[in-house]
Design a protein around this motif. Structure first.
Motif, PDB file in Angstrom:
ATOM      1  N   UNK A  47      38.587  42.445 109.180  1.00  0.00           N
ATOM      2  CA  UNK A  47      39.025  42.353 107.779  1.00  0.00           C
ATOM      3  C   UNK A  47      38.569  43.572 106.994  1.00  0.00           C
ATOM      4  N   UNK A  48      37.317  43.955 107.188  1.00  0.00           N
ATOM      5  CA  UNK A  48      36.781  45.106 106.465  1.00  0.00           C
ATOM      6  C   UNK A  48      37.515  46.369 106.890  1.00  0.00           C
ATOM      7  N   UNK A  57      40.838  46.585 105.174  1.00  0.00           N
ATOM      8  CA  UNK A  57      40.731  46.959 103.764  1.00  0.00           C
ATOM      9  C   UNK A  57      40.460  48.452 103.611  1.00  0.00           C
ATOM     10  N   UNK A  93      24.970  46.707 105.697  1.00  0.00           N
ATOM     11  CA  UNK A  93      24.754  45.447 104.987  1.00  0.00           C
ATOM     12  C   UNK A  93      23.262  45.273 104.707  1.00  0.00           C
ATOM     13  N   UNK A 129      26.931  47.598 101.612  1.00  0.00           N
ATOM     14  CA  UNK A 129      27.899  46.513 101.463  1.00  0.00           C
ATOM     15  C   UNK A 129      27.333  45.535 100.457  1.00  0.00           C
ATOM     16  N   UNK A 130      28.081  44.835  99.595  1.00  0.00           N
ATOM     17  CA  UNK A 130      29.539  45.012  99.452  1.00  0.00           C
ATOM     18  C   UNK A 130      29.899  46.424  98.979  1.00  0.00           C
ATOM     19  N   UNK A 131      31.070  46.828  99.342  1.00  0.00           N
ATOM     20  CA  UNK A 131      31.459  48.221  99.119  1.00  0.00           C
ATOM     21  C   UNK A 131      32.088  48.439  97.745  1.00  0.00           C
ATOM     22  N   UNK A 179      38.834  44.291  94.881  1.00  0.00           N
ATOM     23  CA  UNK A 179      39.012  45.676  94.413  1.00  0.00           C
ATOM     24  C   UNK A 179      40.415  46.180  94.759  1.00  0.00           C
ATOM     25  N   UNK A 201      42.318  36.303 102.963  1.00  0.00           N
ATOM     26  CA  UNK A 201      41.088  36.985 103.390  1.00  0.00           C
ATOM     27  C   UNK A 201      39.886  36.459 102.599  1.00  0.00           C
ATOM     28  N   UNK A 244      26.380  39.196 103.215  1.00  0.00           N
ATOM     29  CA  UNK A 244      26.952  40.462 102.760  1.00  0.00           C
ATOM     30  C   UNK A 244      28.317  40.729 103.397  1.00  0.00           C
ATOM     31  N   UNK A 245      28.430  40.363 104.691  1.00  0.00           N
ATOM     32  CA  UNK A 245      29.689  40.692 105.359  1.00  0.00           C
ATOM     33  C   UNK A 245      30.884  39.986 104.679  1.00  0.00           C
ATOM     34  N   UNK A 282      22.686  39.833 106.055  1.00  0.00           N
ATOM     35  CA  UNK A 282      23.840  40.249 106.851  1.00  0.00           C
ATOM     36  C   UNK A 282      24.974  39.239 106.764  1.00  0.00           C
ATOM     37  N   UNK A 330      30.878  38.717 101.745  1.00  0.00           N
ATOM     38  CA  UNK A 330      30.910  39.189 100.357  1.00  0.00           C
ATOM     39  C   UNK A 330      31.647  40.527 100.269  1.00  0.00           C
ATOM     40  N   UNK A 331      31.394  41.361 101.276  1.00  0.00           N
ATOM     41  CA  UNK A 331      32.060  42.666 101.311  1.00  0.00           C
ATOM     42  C   UNK A 331      33.579  42.493 101.390  1.00  0.00           C
ATOM     43  N   UNK A 332      33.980  41.523 102.250  1.00  0.00           N
ATOM     44  CA  UNK A 332      35.419  41.268 102.399  1.00  0.00           C
ATOM     45  C   UNK A 332      35.996  40.806 101.068  1.00  0.00           C
ATOM     46  N   UNK A 367      34.772  41.129  98.004  1.00  0.00           N
ATOM     47  CA  UNK A 367      34.682  42.163  96.977  1.00  0.00           C
ATOM     48  C   UNK A 367      35.743  43.251  97.196  1.00  0.00           C
ATOM     49  N   UNK A 368      35.854  43.684  98.477  1.00  0.00           N
ATOM     50  CA  UNK A 368      36.816  44.754  98.780  1.00  0.00           C
ATOM     51  C   UNK A 368      38.251  44.285  98.532  1.00  0.00           C
ATOM     52  N   UNK A 369      38.510  43.003  98.898  1.00  0.00           N
ATOM     53  CA  UNK A 369      39.853  42.458  98.682  1.00  0.00           C
ATOM     54  C   UNK A 369      40.174  42.423  97.189  1.00  0.00           C
ATOM     55  N   UNK A 386      34.741  50.465  96.562  1.00  0.00           N
ATOM     56  CA  UNK A 386      35.808  51.237  97.202  1.00  0.00           C
ATOM     57  C   UNK A 386      36.062  52.575  96.484  1.00  0.00           C
TER      58      UNK A 386
END
Lengths: 560, 133
Positions: B12-13, B16, B84, B105-107, A357, A376, A346-347, A343, A349-351, A353-355, B109
């Motif tokens: 933040x998520x 996005x 996650x 997650x990670x997503x 992308x 970010x 990943x959180x 968790x 990492x998600x930010x 990765x999404x940023x 998009x």
């Protein structure tokens, strides 16, 4: 010639057979006027005599036999008179009688002998014969033989029976393994069986009186005497065991039993006792008892061993369970760790990765937009580094390499600084600080304690997601500083309270709220290293108060 | 215009997602936990819900259950879960209780947008079919 001179009753017969003074007898016999009358008198005298009596003349012919003699010889007087023994008896018997008669007649010596002869009906009878020479009471004074016969068949039979019985009993006694003894009423031994000599090696008479005591073991003697004296005094049967010195010099165990023989009047006449060699039996019994004791000992040892082994097994079992429990804890720890890392990494990492992308997919990337996304990404990286640092710190805790370096530190400033940073991060929370009671300086590892207060404050903020009041209060008492961080957040389940300092543990109420479960664990260890402690009180839905208790040395207080 | 509700406790998520979905031509509203999400569902009546699983106050699964039990009128809204924790068992349970899809997650998009657009198209098509003539 004497046929059989051995005659136990000779002594008894002789006085009675001693002749009366001759003068008086003759005077008595002179009275009758005629020979016929004299014979009549004589016959009457002989009739009165108890024993068969005969008179023979010098030619050994019967000239008289009283009625008893007639019965014994089996012939009437008329048949007898004038005959000799050869006329009626077997030659051998007649020879022996004649020889005795001749001896008496010629020598004048009385003959006394015993013989067995055929009685009436042919039955053998024992006769004691007493022969004496006399003279006929007339002028020529021809010598005659007077024979008095006593039938001692019954006497001899009784004597034989008695002798046989005695021999029988003697044999029994001699063959009997026990030794009989007899004592008088006063307890003095008067007779012991022949076995005594055999067993003690001492002559029989020496046992008499108290002589037997010589053979008793010195250690046993006093109570043997005591027991015997008591029996003698009270008449109670004796039954004791003691050691007697054997011929070989060894002592052997004996059992002595005795019963009193009581007279009709009730007085003890004598004691009859039996001495029995019980040595082997006693040794066997002792060996048996010893064996049994050793068996019991063995059994006890075994039981002890079993108990010990059982205890050992139980101990091992407990140890095993402890290890299993530890294993389970480690597994749970691992699971918590995996959940947390998955968790907490990943959180961000998600930010990131999404940023990234977004940066590639957007069609209108202004410089501001790029700056925003870069910020970010950097924030997320910083967050991941923070998680990593926590994990590394937890690792240092586990390996025991966490250490502190203390120096005088302005504690109040330290707390104020932490509060100020928290206010910056979370404007929705109002943090009130009142730590005036604390001393100016305390010996602390500043960096480490900043970490502790930052963690506790960030928890207060994090677990009060809607915002609200947070208090930091301090008290000083008994050389200890107690700093309270009070929130009005979600609180902790009572069940979870004892575990919140466990590594990677997250309380149920913290679900959905980011966190590693490491912060409190490290905070507690750091406070411990300062010689203090952290305590917690919490109510679900009401809030949580954390207590940081630190020792305050005298110098610090003095500064205050 | 198709309205999408994004529920995630990480601002933040959320930001996005809003950017990405807005750019894809969707109307996007936000909520930071399940509780706020439910309020928005009731007040805004979104066409699609994108919801994180792990959140304070009320998590994704709790929100799902709340809708199924207490607000069945919203149970037809397509529900896409973000997680996650790629826990297969949890995913199976969620799918069975009415979750339409899971995205880990990670997503990705692009993938997310494709799924949301697919849903949006179906919704728009059904609206045309069901529209009064």
């Amino acid at each position: 010639m004497v046929l059989r001179t051995h005659c136990p009753s000779a002594a008894a017969v002789r006085p009675r057979a001693r002749p009366a003074p001759a003068g008086r007898a003759i005077a008595a016999l002179r009275k009758p006027a005629t020979e016929e009358a004299a014979w009549q008198l004589l016959d009457n005298l002989f009739r009165c005599a108890r024993h068969p009596t005969t008179v023979k003349d010098a030619a050994f012919r019967y000239i008289y036999a009283n009625e008893q003699a007639q019965r014994l010889l089996g012939r009437g007087l008329t048949e007898l008179l004038g005959t000799t023994d050869y006329d009626a008896l077997p030659r051998g018997q007649a020879d022996r009688i004649r020889a005795a008669d001749i001896q008496v007649l010629h020598s004048g010596e009385e003959q006394l002998f015993e013989q067995i002869c055929a009685g009436p009906g042919g039955k053998p009878i024992t006769i004691v014969t007493h022969k004496r020479r006399a003279a006929m009471p007339h002028d020529d004074a021809e010598p005659i033989v007077i024979t008095e016969m006593t039938d001692v068949t019954d006497l001899r039979t009784a004597e034989r029976v008695l002798r046989e019985r005695e021999e029988h009993l003697r044999s029994l006694i001699q063959l009997h393994p026990q030794t009989p003894w007899v004592a008088d009423a006063s307890g003095q031994v008067v007779e012991v069986g022949p076995g005594w000599a055999q067993l003690s090696g001492r002559p029989l008479p020496e046992a008499n009186g108290t002589g037997w005591e010589e053979s008793v073991h010195p250690d046993d003697l006093w109570w043997v005497r005591e027991n015997w004296a008591e029996s003698v005094e009270t008449g109670t049967p004796l039954d004791i065991e003691f050691r007697i010195r054997a011929r070989t010099g060894d002592y052997r165990w004996h059992r002595s039993r005795a019963q009193p023989k009581v007279s009709e009047g009730g007085a003890i006449e004598r004691w009859y006792g039996l001495l029995e060699d019980i040595h082997d039996r006693r040794l066997a019994l002792e060996a048996f008892v010893e064996h049994e004791q050793s068996l019991r000992l063995h059994r006890n040892e075994l039981e002890k061993l079993v108990t010990e082994r059982t205890a050992e097994l139980n101990q091992k079992n407990i140890e095993l369970n402890r290890l299993l429990e530890h294993e389970r804890e480690v597994n749970a720890l691992q699971r918590r760790f995996v959940v947390m890392t998955s968790h907490e990494f990943r959180t961000p990492l998600t930010v990131i990765d999404a940023a990234a992308q977004r940066l590639t997919r957007t069609t209108s990337a202004t410089p501001d937009y790029l700056t925003d996304k870069a910020a970010k990404i950097r924030e997320a990286v910083a967050r991941m580094v923070g998680v990593m640092e926590s994990i590394l710190a937890a690792g240092r805790l586990e390996t025991g390499t966490l250490s502190i370096t203390t120096a005088p530190c302005p504690i109040r400033d330290l707390i104020e600084d932490c509060a100020a940073r928290a206010r910056e991060i979370s404007p929705a929370h109002h943090i009130h600080v009142d730590v005036a009671r604390l001393p100016d300086m305390m010996r602390l590892d500043r960096e480490a304690m900043e970490g502790v207060f930052t963690n506790l404050l960030s928890n207060a903020v994090k677990y009060m997601p809607q915002g609200g009041e947070i208090g930091i209060l301090a008290d000083l008492s008994e050389g200890r500083a107690a700093i309270r961080i009070i929130d009005q957040g979600i609180g902790i389940d009572a069940e979870d309270v004892p575990r919140i300092f466990d590594p990677y543990f997250r309380a149920r109420s913290a679900r959905g709220i980011a966190g590693t479960g490491i912060g409190l664990n490290i905070a507690r260890e750091i406070v411990k290293l300062h010689g203090g402690s952290i305590e917690v009180s919490s109510a679900i839905g009401k809030g949580t108060t954390m207590y940081v208790i630190l020792p305050v040395d005298d110098n610090s207080v003095a500064v205050n | 215009m198709i309205k999408v509700l994004c529920i995630d406790d990480e601002a933040d998520i959320r930001q996005l997602l809003v950017e990405e979905l807005s750019e894809a031509g969707l109307s996007v509203i936000e909520a930071e936990n399940g509780e706020e999400g439910l309020r928005k569902i009731i007040s805004e009546w979104p066409d699609i819900v994108i919801c994180d699983v792990s959140m304070p106050v009320m998590n994704g699964h709790e929100l799902m259950a709340e809708i199924q039990i207490n607000h069945p009128e919203f149970s037809n809204i397509p529900f896409i879960m973000l997680t996650a924790m790629a826990d297969r068992q949890n995913m199976i349970m969620g799918l069975e209780s009415g979750v339409d899809d899971y995205i880990t997650k990670p997503l990705d998009l692009e993938l997310l947008v494709a799924k949301v657009r697919g849903c949006a198209n179906r919704i728009q098509n059904s609206r045309i079919v069901n529209a009064p003539r």
